[in-house]
Design an enzyme around this catalytic site. Structure first.
Site, PDB file in Angstrom:
ATOM      1  N   ARG A 169       5.779   8.475   7.498  1.00  0.00           N
ATOM      2  CA  ARG A 169       6.238   8.146   6.150  1.00  0.00           C
ATOM      3  C   ARG A 169       7.345   7.114   6.268  1.00  0.00           C
ATOM      4  O   ARG A 169       7.799   6.780   7.348  1.00  0.00           O
ATOM      5  CB  ARG A 169       6.801   9.394   5.458  1.00  0.00           C
ATOM      6  N   ARG A 178       9.031   2.309   9.276  1.00  0.00           N
ATOM      7  CA  ARG A 178       7.764   2.366  10.014  1.00  0.00           C
ATOM      8  C   ARG A 178       7.755   1.377  11.171  1.00  0.00           C
ATOM      9  O   ARG A 178       7.302   1.706  12.273  1.00  0.00           O
ATOM     10  CB  ARG A 178       6.599   2.107   9.064  1.00  0.00           C
ATOM     11  N   ARG A 183      -7.453   6.857   4.999  1.00  0.00           N
ATOM     12  CA  ARG A 183      -8.407   5.737   5.057  1.00  0.00           C
ATOM     13  C   ARG A 183      -8.201   4.917   6.323  1.00  0.00           C
ATOM     14  O   ARG A 183      -9.165   4.598   7.046  1.00  0.00           O
ATOM     15  CB  ARG A 183      -8.222   4.847   3.818  1.00  0.00           C
ATOM     16  N   ARG A 184      -6.960   4.559   6.606  1.00  0.00           N
ATOM     17  CA  ARG A 184      -6.682   3.795   7.826  1.00  0.00           C
ATOM     18  C   ARG A 184      -6.983   4.629   9.067  1.00  0.00           C
ATOM     19  O   ARG A 184      -7.571   4.139  10.035  1.00  0.00           O
ATOM     20  CB  ARG A 184      -5.220   3.340   7.838  1.00  0.00           C
ATOM     21  N   CYS A 234      -5.957   7.945  -3.951  1.00  0.00           N
ATOM     22  CA  CYS A 234      -5.536   6.972  -2.949  1.00  0.00           C
ATOM     23  C   CYS A 234      -5.434   7.588  -1.559  1.00  0.00           C
ATOM     24  O   CYS A 234      -5.331   6.873  -0.566  1.00  0.00           O
ATOM     25  CB  CYS A 234      -4.205   6.344  -3.352  1.00  0.00           C
ATOM     26  N   LYS A 273      -2.571  -0.371  -5.857  1.00  0.00           N
ATOM     27  CA  LYS A 273      -3.253   0.692  -5.122  1.00  0.00           C
ATOM     28  C   LYS A 273      -2.573   2.044  -5.310  1.00  0.00           C
ATOM     29  O   LYS A 273      -3.168   3.081  -5.009  1.00  0.00           O
ATOM     30  CB  LYS A 273      -3.349   0.353  -3.635  1.00  0.00           C
ATOM     31  N   ASP A 274      -1.335   2.062  -5.825  1.00  0.00           N
ATOM     32  CA  ASP A 274      -0.630   3.326  -6.065  1.00  0.00           C
ATOM     33  C   ASP A 274      -0.948   3.935  -7.428  1.00  0.00           C
ATOM     34  O   ASP A 274      -0.534   5.063  -7.706  1.00  0.00           O
ATOM     35  CB  ASP A 274       0.888   3.113  -5.979  1.00  0.00           C
TER      36      ASP A 274
END
Length: 324
Positions: free
Chosen positions: A147, A153, A129-130, A258, A81-82
């Site tokens: 970040r 996190r 997106r989230r 992304c 996805k990156d």
């Protein structure tokens, strides 16, 4: 590279090295060739600020790809996805191993589910997106841009003990949020899935294109070792390759990176490939969900499916909706 060893490039985070380690073990098992790991620091590992403002896609991939070009390593392992959807000349994705869990995961205080978080709860994510899909489901939530590596996190959640962290950006506070949202696959690969309080159903939150998938990239001439190249063919999972090809074709046609509020998930169901997508207004006030399917189970068929669904989204206003 010697006849009995090859080098594999990776980012230095705990998640990246763990993922790379899994690939290295499999390639060694399949090829009998020993592995040396090369750590590469990328722009995304050292640049502060929101991910959505770091200059587009590829901030976690460019340095690894440069190492491949220069021969510092013989292959590189990426979180798919990156990766930008345009494949650079001279490199190819030689394998997409079997996909892990595609879902996003809520890690909340006191074992809470998303629907149980109190009104106005703070939820951390660095992903538009989230964020958009969270707000579509719970408009009252307060989204906090975060970040950092997985440990950083998780440490933001109230009541969470200080997490082991491996450096990098993102340390600003400890225990200041009600929840964070992370990829389930990363938590599971790190053995941190005990922090997951809810796996978010794709009906609530569609994942990023390629989420849960790895990409093993080599120079177009191969890894330089015939046994490793043969092992890469065995490592490639066709259902995963079909799914991510469709998802990334959709993303490419939308000209979305992304950081865009776009979700997509393709799955092989019997003799069909089914692609679900969502385009969101960044504040979650409006979403557009569309699906398509094909019985042409080839890479060309998967790519055509992604393009066709993207064309439908564009005709129906997705570009304006998602600010593409």
């Amino acid at each position: 590279m010697s006849a009995s060893r090859f080098t594999i490039g990776t980012r230095g985070s705990a998640l990246a090295t763990t993922q790379t380690g899994h690939v290295a073990v499999e390639l060694n098992r399949l090829s009998g060739v020993e592995t040396d790991t090369v750590l590469v620091k990328t722009e995304g590992d050292v640049t502060t600020g929101p991910l959505s403002q770091l200059g587009g896609t590829g901030v976690f991939a460019a340095a690894l790809r440069q190492a491949l070009y220069e021969g510092t390593c013989d292959l590189a392992v990426h979180s798919l996805k990156d990766l930008p959807t345009t494949q650079p000349a001279g490199l190819l994705i030689a394998a997409t191993p079997k996909r892990a869990d595609v879902r996003d995961a809520l890690c909340a205080r006191d074992g809470l589910f998303l629907a149980e978080l109190p009104e106005g709860a703070t939820v951390g994510t660095g992903s538009p997106r989230r964020s958009a899909q969270l707000l579509a489901f719970r408009p009252d939530l307060r989204i906090v841009d975060i970040r950092g590596n997985v440990g950083t996190r998780l440490g933001r959640v109230k009541g969470s003990p200080v997490q082991k962290d491996d450096g990098g950006v993102g340390r600003t506070a400890q225990g200041d949020l009600d929840a964070v949202v992370l990829a389930a696959a990363g938590l599971e690969r790190l053995g941190l899935d005990a922090h997951i309080t809810e796996y978010l159903d794709p009906d609530i939150m569609l994942p990023a294109p390629g989420q849960g998938s790895l990409a093993v990239e080599v120079r177009t001439g191969g890894s330089g070792h015939a046994a490793v190249d043969a092992a890469l063919v065995q490592l490639d999972d066709i259902d995963t390759r079909l799914a991510v090809t469709a998802e990334r074709a959709l993303l490419a046609r939308l000209e979305a990176g992304c950081a865009a509020p776009i979700g997509a998930l393709a799955t092989v169901r019997g003799d069909e490939l089914v692609l679900d997508s969502v385009a969101c207004k960044v504040d979650g006030s409006d979403t557009m969900r569309r699906s398509a399917r094909t019985s042409t189970l080839t890479l060309d068929g998967a790519a055509a499916l992604g393009v066709a669904l993207a064309e439908q989204l564009l005709r129906e206003g997705a570009a304006e909706l998602a600010g593409l």
